[in-house]
Design an enzyme around this catalytic site. Structure first.
Site: not given
Ligand code: HEM
Ligand code: MTE
Length: 418
Positions: A40, A65, A137, A184, A319
């Site tokens: 990947h 993607h 949170r 938090c 807190y």
């Molecule tokens: C890049 C395939 C899942 C994050 C890519 C690229 C391919 C690919 C082909 C290159 C794209 C290009 O440059 O044209 C896949 C396939 C996946 C998958 C087949 C699942 C079956 C994921 C998931 C994430 C992810 C779940 C994030 C949570 C990234 C990132 C890049 C990338 C960040 C960019 C890397 C770079 O630019 O250096 N992927 N991907 N991918 N993918 Fe995926």
């Molecule tokens: N405000 C309400 N009304 N109720 C909540 O439970 N949690 C607080 C604060 N404001 C809370 C709240 C706490 S402990 C944190 S750390 C932040 O909201 C988290 O904000 P987020 O969920 O947007 O990240």
């Protein structure tokens, strides 16, 4: 050709690692991508985040993607199709039944109330944390608020209270934007629990996120309510979220912070250019840059000014910081002040603590931040337990004014592992 076998989402979910094979879904198709994981281009740790579930929520964040060559590649791994969905079971008695849907990448520390953090390997990928991945949170069920009938109650300086609709707040007060991280007080508590159990919710390094907030300045609203910049006291915030006994979430900040033109406290209705998501306080929340998350009250119902701090449980009996020698039996909450500004923080997001790294080039990533608007000027990383240090590269972010550096600082270090 034979039809593809049909699987339920639960069956797909069992294939969530290499040992059980890595399955993902896209639309109604099921794919076994185990043999692609190592190839990947975005790295193994990222593709594994989707293992056992749908690709769509991840590809919505990483939209490159959505290109024909990626879909073509994916099709080569098809092994089945999803069976038609059964409607999810809902228990009407459950106070959390109306909580909003959440992104599957979040690491859930508690489901009810919902407390979750982004996976560390995605944290340093974006300077502004996508709303879906921003840590959540909550202490109580998430209220559903109708923006058309919503109003904020503001206690005026001479006793009378007035209310502001969302429209009035947007129309009558200039919109101010600020990029600020929120953390938090419980961030990294898992590491504390590993040394001495705090009997409190564990958090990894993800109870912090960074966003651009937009809204009215609290200062402008308080001036309009008749308060003067020199007025003292505390601003109380009450939320609309409540428990069965009717107790609402509340907290307060000093007037000094609220009235400081450089304090930039917001009544925010926007997060990263969108309306506040439900989990983050829709339609209105407080943003107190540089101050602990707990004071950033969500689903804001009312604002009022008093000589003393908020009597809320979360201001008085939570807190606060204590010596490690204090236990739940001996703690006296009246002995410690409520946390406001947070101290300096720096954490590694990649590699993960248990990761096995091979000798050669290694990229270490992380974030650093300080409360109180203080700028992070340098991040040092040690690979030998503190014997020697490497200066990390600070990644570009928004330029912020001195003593108003509210955003986090992402950093990276490329280093050779002997
Ligand atoms: C890049 C395939 C899942 C994050 C890519 C690229 C391919 C690919 C082909 C290159 C794209 C290009 O440059 O044209 C896949 C396939 C996946 C998958 C087949 C699942 C079956 C994921 C998931 C994430 C992810 C779940 C994030 C949570 C990234 C990132 C890049 C990338 C960040 C960019 C890397 C770079 O630019 O250096 N992927 N991907 N991918 N993918 Fe995926
Ligand atoms: N405000 C309400 N009304 N109720 C909540 O439970 N949690 C607080 C604060 N404001 C809370 C709240 C706490 S402990 C944190 S750390 C932040 O909201 C988290 O904000 P987020 O969920 O947007 O990240």
């Amino acid at each position: 050709s034979l039809p593809f076998p049909v699987y339920t989402r639960q069956e797909v979910a069992r294939h969530h690692n290499k040992a059980s094979r890595v399955w993902v879904t896209y639309g109604s198709d099921v794919f076994d991508v185990t043999d692609f994981v190592e190839q990947h281009p975005g790295g193994k740790s990222k593709i594994l985040l989707a293992a056992g579930g749908a690709l769509e929520p991840f590809w919505a964040l990483y939209a490159m993607h959505n290109q024909e060559h990626v879909l073509e590649l994916l099709r080569g791994y098809k092994v089945g199709e999803l069976s038609p969905e059964e409607p999810p079971q809902m228990n009407p008695e459950d106070p959390y039944a109306h909580d909003p849907p959440r992104h599957p990448a979040l690491r859930v520390n508690s489901l009810k109330p919902f407390n979750a953090e982004p996976p560390p390997e995605l944290m340093a990928e974006s300077y502004l944390t996508p709303n879906e991945l921003f840590f959540k949170r909550n202490h109580l069920p998430v209220p559903s608020v109708d923006p058309a009938t919503y109003s904020l109650s503001v206690q005026g300086a001479y006793g009378q209270a007035f209310s502001l609709s969302l429209e009035e707040l947007k129309k009558n007060f200039p919109k101010h934007e600020v990029t600020a991280a929120m953390q938090c007080a419980g961030n990294r508590r898992e590491e504390m629990n590993a040394i001495q159990n705090t009997n409190r919710l564990g958090w990894g390094v993800g109870a912090i996120s960074n966003a651009r907030w937009g809204g009215a300045r609290l200062r402008d609203v308080l001036l309009c309510a008749g308060y003067k910049p020199s007025d003292e006291g505390h601003v109380w915030f009450d939320g609309l979220d409540q428990d069965q006994s009717g107790t609402v979430y509340g907290a307060s900040i000093p007037m000094k912070k609220a009235m400081n033109p450089e304090g930039e406290v917001l009544l925010a209705y926007e997060m990263n250019g969108e309306a506040l998501p439900q989990d983050h306080g829709f339609p209105l929340r407080v943003i107190v840059p540089g101050v602990v998350g707990a004071r950033n009250v969500k689903w804001l119902a009312s604002v009022s000014v008093h000589p003393e701090e908020s009597p809320s449980h979360w201001q008085q009996r939570d807190y606060k910081g204590f010596s490690p020698s204090v236990t739940w039996e001996t703690v006296d909450f009246s002995k410690a002040p409520a946390i406001q500004e947070m101290p300096v923080q720096s954490a590694i997001t990649e590699p993960s603590p248990e990761a096995c790294v091979t000798p050669g080039e290694l990229t270490v990533k992380g974030y650093a931040w300080s409360g109180g608007g203080r700028k992070v000027i340098r991040v040092d990383v040690s690979l030998d337990g503190g014997q020697s240090w490497h200066e990390a590269q600070l990644l570009p972010g928004e330029e912020q004014l001195p003593s108003r550096v509210w955003a986090w600082q992402l950093w990276e270090l490329n280093v050779r592992v002997p």
